[in-house]
Scaffold this active site. Sequence first.
Site, PDB file in Angstrom:
ATOM      1  N   GLY A 201       0.812  -1.220   0.000  1.00  0.00           N
ATOM      2  CA  GLY A 201       0.000   0.000   0.000  1.00  0.00           C
ATOM      3  C   GLY A 201       0.847   1.273   0.000  1.00  0.00           C
TER       4      GLY A 201
ATOM      5  CD  GLU B 132      -1.408  -1.281  -3.767  1.00  0.00           C
ATOM      6  OE1 GLU B 132      -1.453  -1.466  -2.528  1.00  0.00           O
ATOM      7  OE2 GLU B 132      -2.141  -1.882  -4.559  1.00  0.00           O
TER       8      GLU B 132
ATOM      9  CD  GLU C  85       0.692  -5.675  -2.120  1.00  0.00           C
ATOM     10  OE1 GLU C  85       1.679  -5.956  -2.836  1.00  0.00           O
ATOM     11  OE2 GLU C  85       0.325  -4.508  -1.912  1.00  0.00           O
TER      12      GLU C  85
HETATM   13  N1  COA Z   1       1.672  -3.760   8.674  1.00  0.00           N
HETATM   14  C1  COA Z   1       1.709  -3.778  10.020  1.00  0.00           C
HETATM   15  N2  COA Z   1       2.833  -3.594  10.733  1.00  0.00           N
HETATM   16  C2  COA Z   1       3.965  -3.387  10.050  1.00  0.00           C
HETATM   17  C3  COA Z   1       4.002  -3.356   8.635  1.00  0.00           C
HETATM   18  C4  COA Z   1       2.784  -3.559   7.945  1.00  0.00           C
HETATM   19  N3  COA Z   1       2.705  -3.511   6.608  1.00  0.00           N
HETATM   20  N4  COA Z   1       5.279  -3.136   8.230  1.00  0.00           N
HETATM   21  C5  COA Z   1       6.006  -3.032   9.357  1.00  0.00           C
HETATM   22  N5  COA Z   1       5.222  -3.177  10.455  1.00  0.00           N
HETATM   23  C6  COA Z   1       5.618  -3.134  11.873  1.00  0.00           C
HETATM   24  C7  COA Z   1       6.291  -4.417  12.305  1.00  0.00           C
HETATM   25  O1  COA Z   1       5.317  -5.401  12.638  1.00  0.00           O
HETATM   26  C8  COA Z   1       7.055  -3.938  13.518  1.00  0.00           C
HETATM   27  O2  COA Z   1       6.167  -3.771  14.587  1.00  0.00           O
HETATM   28  P1  COA Z   1       6.565  -4.317  16.068  1.00  0.00           P
HETATM   29  O3  COA Z   1       7.810  -3.557  16.422  1.00  0.00           O
HETATM   30  O4  COA Z   1       5.374  -3.970  16.909  1.00  0.00           O
HETATM   31  O5  COA Z   1       6.823  -5.784  15.902  1.00  0.00           O
HETATM   32  C9  COA Z   1       7.508  -2.539  13.096  1.00  0.00           C
HETATM   33  O6  COA Z   1       6.621  -2.131  12.055  1.00  0.00           O
HETATM   34  C10 COA Z   1       8.907  -2.499  12.563  1.00  0.00           C
HETATM   35  O7  COA Z   1       9.024  -3.427  11.496  1.00  0.00           O
HETATM   36  P2  COA Z   1      10.132  -4.575  11.419  1.00  0.00           P
HETATM   37  O8  COA Z   1       9.606  -5.673  10.556  1.00  0.00           O
HETATM   38  O9  COA Z   1      10.576  -4.956  12.803  1.00  0.00           O
HETATM   39  O10 COA Z   1      11.325  -3.791  10.692  1.00  0.00           O
HETATM   40  P3  COA Z   1      12.480  -4.429   9.802  1.00  0.00           P
HETATM   41  O11 COA Z   1      13.457  -3.334   9.550  1.00  0.00           O
HETATM   42  O12 COA Z   1      12.971  -5.695  10.377  1.00  0.00           O
HETATM   43  O13 COA Z   1      11.772  -4.817   8.384  1.00  0.00           O
HETATM   44  C11 COA Z   1      10.298  -4.432   6.515  1.00  0.00           C
HETATM   45  C12 COA Z   1      11.247  -3.807   7.556  1.00  0.00           C
HETATM   46  C13 COA Z   1       9.636  -3.284   5.752  1.00  0.00           C
HETATM   47  C14 COA Z   1      11.104  -5.291   5.528  1.00  0.00           C
HETATM   48  C15 COA Z   1       9.246  -5.308   7.212  1.00  0.00           C
HETATM   49  O14 COA Z   1       8.657  -4.544   8.248  1.00  0.00           O
HETATM   50  C16 COA Z   1       8.147  -5.801   6.322  1.00  0.00           C
HETATM   51  O15 COA Z   1       8.343  -6.726   5.552  1.00  0.00           O
HETATM   52  N6  COA Z   1       6.936  -5.206   6.421  1.00  0.00           N
HETATM   53  C17 COA Z   1       5.781  -5.632   5.712  1.00  0.00           C
HETATM   54  C18 COA Z   1       5.851  -5.202   4.267  1.00  0.00           C
HETATM   55  C19 COA Z   1       4.665  -5.715   3.500  1.00  0.00           C
HETATM   56  O16 COA Z   1       4.491  -6.890   3.278  1.00  0.00           O
HETATM   57  N7  COA Z   1       3.815  -4.775   3.052  1.00  0.00           N
HETATM   58  C20 COA Z   1       2.677  -5.081   2.260  1.00  0.00           C
HETATM   59  C21 COA Z   1       1.478  -5.122   3.088  1.00  0.00           C
HETATM   60  S1  COA Z   1       0.035  -5.381   2.086  1.00  0.00           S
END
Ligand code: COA
Length: 262
Positions: A112, A115, A135
């Site tokens: 998103g 997007e 996704e």
């Molecule tokens: N939705 C909800 N929470 C999210 C999020 C999302 N899309 N992206 C990150 N967060 C949260 C994590 O759960 C974490 O929360 P917490 O500390 O309470 O556990 C916090 O943000 C920090 O993220 P974290 O994953 O610990 O950071 P990182 O540096 O290790 O990794 C990313 C960064 C972006 C690679 C990883 O957060 C990620 O893959 N996020 C999801 C991306 C995704 O799939 N987006 C599409 C959604 S449709």
Amino acid sequence: MAYHNITTSLENNILTIWIDRPEKLNALNKVTLDELHDLLATTKENNDVLLIVITGSGTKSFVAGADISEFADFAYEEGKALSADGHDKVFNYIENYPKPVIAAINGFALGGGLELAMACHIRLASLNAKMGLPEVSLGVIPGYGGTQRLAQLVGKGKAMELIMTTNMVSAEEGLKLGLVNQICEQEELLDNAYKLGGKILKNSPNAISCAIKAINALYKDGEDGLKREIEEFGNCFGTPEFIEGTTAFMEKRKADFKSVRS
Ligand code: COA
């Protein structure tokens, strides 16, 4: 409405919006999307705002996607409603916004988040940007316009590849692909967005608004883009800004569109 997940600043007719949940990498939950819609709707009527820059709080992330924790237990109807509501209230709303909207991508722009950036009219990215649509790794597809806008920006084959592999694209790759318009160091990102915004704001806001509608018409089902262009071209004529622009040219001076704004 008091906002919890977005912050703003207004300077030189440019409204900057920060998606402000840095502890969740600015993931878009329902509250954030509702606040964004409310702010954009209010700002439409605010004559002090002529251009919008959207960015993320902190130095790590623009927006790391829709908030996964909010939809993990959704079924078919709720999933469909989530997507449709997002299209209406935020993503299509931004694409069709009558004032230019620039995304300043300052880190992760995933799902998103990308997007949101792709719904904006122009994208700038800092060198630490990582952009992708992951996704399908969650068992779902992009639902805020990603399947359409990524293909429009980078072409069908590359969109297929990026969506199927979930590969992230760097700022440099994004520039080569046409996914972003400009790239720069993170410290320069907002200044560059304001510089670009300032250049845009030298021109007629009404004509810019008409141009947005005409360009968008190419991507709308059932719309004839050239017909829309003719319509919008006509809409410019006789307006105070058109009179100022053409008069200034003939008087060999720079147009001052501010002087004719109501
Ligand atoms: N939705 C909800 N929470 C999210 C999020 C999302 N899309 N992206 C990150 N967060 C949260 C994590 O759960 C974490 O929360 P917490 O500390 O309470 O556990 C916090 O943000 C920090 O993220 P974290 O994953 O610990 O950071 P990182 O540096 O290790 O990794 C990313 C960064 C972006 C690679 C990883 O957060 C990620 O893959 N996020 C999801 C991306 C995704 O799939 N987006 C599409 C959604 S449709």
